[in-house]
Motif scaffolding. Structure first.
Motif, PDB file in Angstrom:
ATOM      1  N   SER A  48      78.764  31.701   1.847  1.00 26.54           N
ATOM      2  CA  SER A  48      79.948  32.308   2.449  1.00 26.54           C
ATOM      3  C   SER A  48      81.057  32.284   1.415  1.00 26.54           C
ATOM      4  O   SER A  48      80.961  31.604   0.399  1.00 26.54           O
ATOM      5  CB  SER A  48      80.353  31.539   3.704  1.00 26.54           C
ATOM      6  N   GLY A  49      82.058  33.028   1.688  1.00 26.60           N
ATOM      7  CA  GLY A  49      83.179  33.035   0.766  1.00 26.60           C
ATOM      8  C   GLY A  49      83.434  34.405   0.203  1.00 26.60           C
ATOM      9  O   GLY A  49      83.378  35.405   0.906  1.00 26.60           O
ATOM     10  N   LEU A  50      83.665  34.452  -1.076  1.00 25.50           N
ATOM     11  CA  LEU A  50      84.075  35.679  -1.735  1.00 25.50           C
ATOM     12  C   LEU A  50      82.975  36.732  -1.749  1.00 25.50           C
ATOM     13  O   LEU A  50      81.811  36.449  -1.488  1.00 25.50           O
ATOM     14  CB  LEU A  50      84.487  35.367  -3.175  1.00 25.50           C
ATOM     15  N   PHE A  51      83.354  37.932  -2.126  1.00 26.00           N
ATOM     16  CA  PHE A  51      82.455  39.082  -2.159  1.00 26.00           C
ATOM     17  C   PHE A  51      81.195  38.809  -2.982  1.00 26.00           C
ATOM     18  O   PHE A  51      80.108  39.184  -2.590  1.00 26.00           O
ATOM     19  CB  PHE A  51      83.214  40.293  -2.703  1.00 26.00           C
ATOM     20  N   ASP A  52      81.323  38.174  -4.122  1.00 29.42           N
ATOM     21  CA  ASP A  52      80.190  37.938  -5.009  1.00 29.42           C
ATOM     22  C   ASP A  52      79.593  36.539  -4.869  1.00 29.42           C
ATOM     23  O   ASP A  52      78.920  36.059  -5.783  1.00 29.42           O
ATOM     24  CB  ASP A  52      80.608  38.151  -6.472  1.00 29.42           C
ATOM     25  N   ALA A  53      79.792  35.891  -3.734  1.00 30.73           N
ATOM     26  CA  ALA A  53      79.330  34.506  -3.559  1.00 30.73           C
ATOM     27  C   ALA A  53      77.820  34.383  -3.725  1.00 30.73           C
ATOM     28  O   ALA A  53      77.337  33.439  -4.358  1.00 30.73           O
ATOM     29  CB  ALA A  53      79.768  33.960  -2.197  1.00 30.73           C
ATOM     30  N   ALA A  54      77.050  35.330  -3.184  1.00 22.94           N
ATOM     31  CA  ALA A  54      75.588  35.273  -3.319  1.00 22.94           C
ATOM     32  C   ALA A  54      75.199  35.440  -4.787  1.00 22.94           C
ATOM     33  O   ALA A  54      74.335  34.710  -5.296  1.00 22.94           O
ATOM     34  CB  ALA A  54      74.926  36.338  -2.457  1.00 22.94           C
ATOM     35  N   ASP A  55      75.847  36.363  -5.469  1.00 23.14           N
ATOM     36  CA  ASP A  55      75.565  36.573  -6.894  1.00 23.14           C
ATOM     37  C   ASP A  55      75.867  35.305  -7.689  1.00 23.14           C
ATOM     38  O   ASP A  55      75.061  34.874  -8.526  1.00 23.14           O
ATOM     39  CB  ASP A  55      76.412  37.718  -7.449  1.00 23.14           C
ATOM     40  N   ASP A  56      77.029  34.713  -7.428  1.00 18.58           N
ATOM     41  CA  ASP A  56      77.424  33.492  -8.147  1.00 18.58           C
ATOM     42  C   ASP A  56      76.433  32.361  -7.891  1.00 18.58           C
ATOM     43  O   ASP A  56      76.071  31.627  -8.806  1.00 18.58           O
ATOM     44  CB  ASP A  56      78.833  33.056  -7.740  1.00 18.58           C
ATOM     45  N   TRP A  57      75.969  32.235  -6.644  1.00 14.85           N
ATOM     46  CA  TRP A  57      75.014  31.177  -6.293  1.00 14.85           C
ATOM     47  C   TRP A  57      73.720  31.349  -7.088  1.00 14.85           C
ATOM     48  O   TRP A  57      73.180  30.386  -7.627  1.00 14.85           O
ATOM     49  CB  TRP A  57      74.735  31.195  -4.792  1.00 14.85           C
ATOM     50  N   ILE A  58      73.239  32.567  -7.161  1.00 13.69           N
ATOM     51  CA  ILE A  58      72.004  32.846  -7.907  1.00 13.69           C
ATOM     52  C   ILE A  58      72.200  32.531  -9.392  1.00 13.69           C
ATOM     53  O   ILE A  58      71.387  31.830  -9.995  1.00 13.69           O
ATOM     54  CB  ILE A  58      71.556  34.314  -7.711  1.00 13.69           C
ATOM     55  N   VAL A  59      73.265  33.026  -9.980  1.00 15.31           N
ATOM     56  CA  VAL A  59      73.490  32.863 -11.422  1.00 15.31           C
ATOM     57  C   VAL A  59      73.649  31.387 -11.790  1.00 15.31           C
ATOM     58  O   VAL A  59      73.181  30.957 -12.847  1.00 15.31           O
ATOM     59  CB  VAL A  59      74.703  33.693 -11.890  1.00 15.31           C
ATOM     60  N   GLU A  60      74.262  30.606 -10.925  1.00 17.05           N
ATOM     61  CA  GLU A  60      74.431  29.173 -11.210  1.00 17.05           C
ATOM     62  C   GLU A  60      73.095  28.451 -11.300  1.00 17.05           C
ATOM     63  O   GLU A  60      72.979  27.446 -11.991  1.00 17.05           O
ATOM     64  CB  GLU A  60      75.276  28.513 -10.121  1.00 17.05           C
ATOM     65  N   ARG A  61      72.065  28.945 -10.612  1.00 15.95           N
ATOM     66  CA  ARG A  61      70.804  28.220 -10.497  1.00 15.95           C
ATOM     67  C   ARG A  61      69.627  28.825 -11.260  1.00 15.95           C
ATOM     68  O   ARG A  61      68.658  28.140 -11.547  1.00 15.95           O
ATOM     69  CB  ARG A  61      70.447  28.092  -9.021  1.00 15.95           C
ATOM     70  N   ILE A  62      69.694  30.099 -11.555  1.00 15.58           N
ATOM     71  CA  ILE A  62      68.539  30.775 -12.154  1.00 15.58           C
ATOM     72  C   ILE A  62      68.290  30.265 -13.575  1.00 15.58           C
ATOM     73  O   ILE A  62      69.230  29.905 -14.280  1.00 15.58           O
ATOM     74  CB  ILE A  62      68.712  32.313 -12.107  1.00 15.58           C
ATOM     75  N   THR A  63      67.011  30.220 -13.952  1.00 14.22           N
ATOM     76  CA  THR A  63      66.619  29.722 -15.270  1.00 14.22           C
ATOM     77  C   THR A  63      65.715  30.746 -15.961  1.00 14.22           C
ATOM     78  O   THR A  63      65.262  31.704 -15.328  1.00 14.22           O
ATOM     79  CB  THR A  63      65.849  28.384 -15.151  1.00 14.22           C
ATOM     80  N   PRO A  64      65.392  30.521 -17.227  1.00 15.96           N
ATOM     81  CA  PRO A  64      64.500  31.454 -17.935  1.00 15.96           C
ATOM     82  C   PRO A  64      63.087  31.539 -17.352  1.00 15.96           C
ATOM     83  O   PRO A  64      62.365  32.485 -17.659  1.00 15.96           O
ATOM     84  CB  PRO A  64      64.472  30.899 -19.365  1.00 15.96           C
TER      85      PRO A  64
END
Length: 149
Positions: A48-64
């Motif tokens: 929940s939160g800002l417009f790009d919250a789902a995107d930010d959540w993914i980018v914080e956790r994704i790895t190579p």
């Protein structure tokens, strides 16, 4: 792992099938609750939160060693920067070489829409898109598994 930008993703069932075949975790990330299979490999993540919250959540956790499934070109770019593999729901694999053109095309189309030059959206999702997506996702997963060996 496979991260799914799920709010408007038409290929979630295909992701679940491929993930089950290889025993991979799937994180279905959305701004609202979406029905997911009752499977220990599939996790629903509601942000929940800002417009790009789902995107930010993914980018914080994704790895190579992960795959992102998204049609969001800026998110695809951010995931590529983290070294992940990225696939859109129509089976287009985003790469470091192709993402610049995709971002530029996105900006151009936004400009043309804003100026009234373009009024249509993307082509409708078709059965062949689903088939292409399945093949490309399988290819990406196999490449990642080979790279781990």
């Amino acid at each position: 792992r496979i991260y799914v930008d799920a709010d408007a993703c038409p290929v979630k069932d295909e992701v679940y099938r491929v993930a089950k075949r290889y025993g991979l975790a799937v994180l279905v990330v959305s701004n609202g609750r979406i029905r997911v299979p009752d499977d220990p490999l599939v996790e629903m993540v509601v942000v929940s939160g800002l417009f790009d919250a789902a995107d930010d959540w993914i980018v914080e956790r994704i790895t190579p060693s992960d795959v992102a499934v998204t049609s969001d070109i800026p998110l695809a770019s951010r995931c590529l920067t983290k070294g992940a593999r990225v696939l859109d729901p129509k089976g287009k694999v985003f790469t470091e070489e192709s993402i610049g053109d995709a971002l530029a095309s996105r900006e151009l189309m936004a400009y043309l829409r804003d100026s009234g030059e373009v009024t249509g959206g993307p082509a409708p999702f078709e059965a062949r898109d689903r088939s292409r997506f399945l093949q490309k996702l399988d290819d990406l997963v196999q490449a990642l598994l080979k790279a781990r060996r």
